[in-house]
Design a protein around this motif. Sequence first.
Motif, short mmCIF file in Angstrom:
data_model
loop_
_atom_site.label_atom_id
_atom_site.label_comp_id
_atom_site.label_asym_id
_atom_site.label_seq_id
_atom_site.Cartn_x
_atom_site.Cartn_y
_atom_site.Cartn_z
N ASN A 140 -4.23 8.55 -13.19
CA ASN A 140 -3.70 7.40 -12.31
C ASN A 140 -2.80 7.82 -11.35
O ASN A 140 -2.97 7.70 -9.86
N SER A 168 2.15 11.48 -3.29
CA SER A 168 1.10 11.62 -4.30
C SER A 168 0.14 10.37 -3.86
O SER A 168 0.83 9.36 -3.18
N VAL A 169 -0.33 9.87 -4.51
CA VAL A 169 -1.08 8.33 -4.53
C VAL A 169 -0.91 8.07 -5.43
O VAL A 169 -1.65 8.95 -6.64
N PHE A 170 -1.27 6.88 -5.95
CA PHE A 170 -1.37 5.92 -7.65
C PHE A 170 -2.31 4.77 -7.53
O PHE A 170 -2.53 4.04 -6.18
N GLU A 171 -3.25 4.99 -8.12
CA GLU A 171 -4.73 3.61 -8.60
C GLU A 171 -3.58 2.83 -9.10
O GLU A 171 -4.20 3.23 -10.28
N THR A 224 -2.74 11.47 -8.19
CA THR A 224 -2.97 12.36 -7.74
C THR A 224 -2.94 13.25 -6.87
O THR A 224 -1.33 11.90 -5.52
N ARG A 263 0.22 4.59 -1.62
CA ARG A 263 0.68 5.88 -1.60
C ARG A 263 2.41 5.81 -2.44
O ARG A 263 3.09 5.02 -2.44
N GLY A 319 -4.67 -1.51 -6.11
CA GLY A 319 -5.53 -0.54 -5.64
C GLY A 319 -4.63 0.40 -5.25
O GLY A 319 -3.53 1.30 -6.05
N VAL A 320 -5.81 1.33 -4.68
CA VAL A 320 -4.38 2.82 -3.85
C VAL A 320 -3.31 2.75 -3.42
O VAL A 320 -3.68 1.86 -2.34
N ASP A 365 0.69 -1.07 -0.23
CA ASP A 365 -0.30 -0.17 0.12
C ASP A 365 0.71 1.45 -0.27
O ASP A 365 0.24 1.95 -0.30
N TYR A 370 -1.51 14.04 -2.85
CA TYR A 370 -2.34 13.30 -1.43
C TYR A 370 -2.22 14.83 -0.72
O TYR A 370 -1.33 15.44 -0.08
#
Length: 304
Positions: free
Chosen positions: A204, A220-223, A206, A230, A227-228, A186, A208
């Motif tokens: 994908n 940032s977060v990667f989808e 965005t 960090r 799953g998502v 994660d 954070y």
Amino acid sequence: MPIGLITYQDASRRESLLSILKDVSPLGGNYLVENLGTSVARNTLHEWPTFYQSRPTGVTFTVEGADATVADLTAPVRSNNVTAIISDVVKVSGTERAVAVATNQDPYAFQKEKSLMRMNAKMEFALVNGTKASGASGVARGMAGLDGCISTNATALSSGTSLSVDILENILQLSWDKVGNEYVADTILCPMGLKRKISTFTTNVTNYVNETDRLYRNISVFEASTGVVRIVPHKDVRNVTGSTTLYALRMDTFKMAFLEGREPQFQELAKSGDYDFGQYITEMTLESYAEPASVKVTGFALNG
């Protein structure tokens, strides 16, 4: 031509010295120290049980009316790490504490404050890069950090590989393939160059934003398909040409274990002269409960 007195002639002028000190040392932002859970170790060789069984790749159907048969069952095994002593010493003379300083702060208190910052940074570096060593008389013990704990999903790419969406997805799939869905990686820990490369992905990704966590506004977060996750830039992750590293971690499968009674603390040390003397000290190790959930990949280009 007489000019009276001007500043260039006045040797008695006081210096212009602000009592303001900005410390921009790169010692803060220790993500693991500040986010990992903690536990207690009761010996320098710290052990814990782990259990892992592979998913079946085939099924032998049972004959109607047949006697029950049993195969060998998987038992838990022990995993271990070694506790390592980490310290940072402060020593300030009595004279230094007596003279006036620009910061208007007791030099001993000031150095203790900076020592604590160094201590946290040392702990963070050990959690990432520590090397396991049993130690001996006159030889320090060493703890394995993340780099030494992850073995199931450890991959070396061709030197200078450029990070792409597909490669990042493949890295996260290594975790997904090995563990149950609730334990998939994660968090990605990587040098800033790789984090910047991920930020250029057109899909994908965005930023954070956590208004209560100002230290980590660069996350940032990667989808991903798994799953998502960090994306956390980290100063201590290896960033060397040919071996730049990225870790995909399941954060709740790691903990810092402190030897009982040896949690981080400041000790005043005995004086034998005109000085004040002390040290921050701790004895700790890294617990890894499910290393197949995490991934280590080396070989990226410096800037991704």
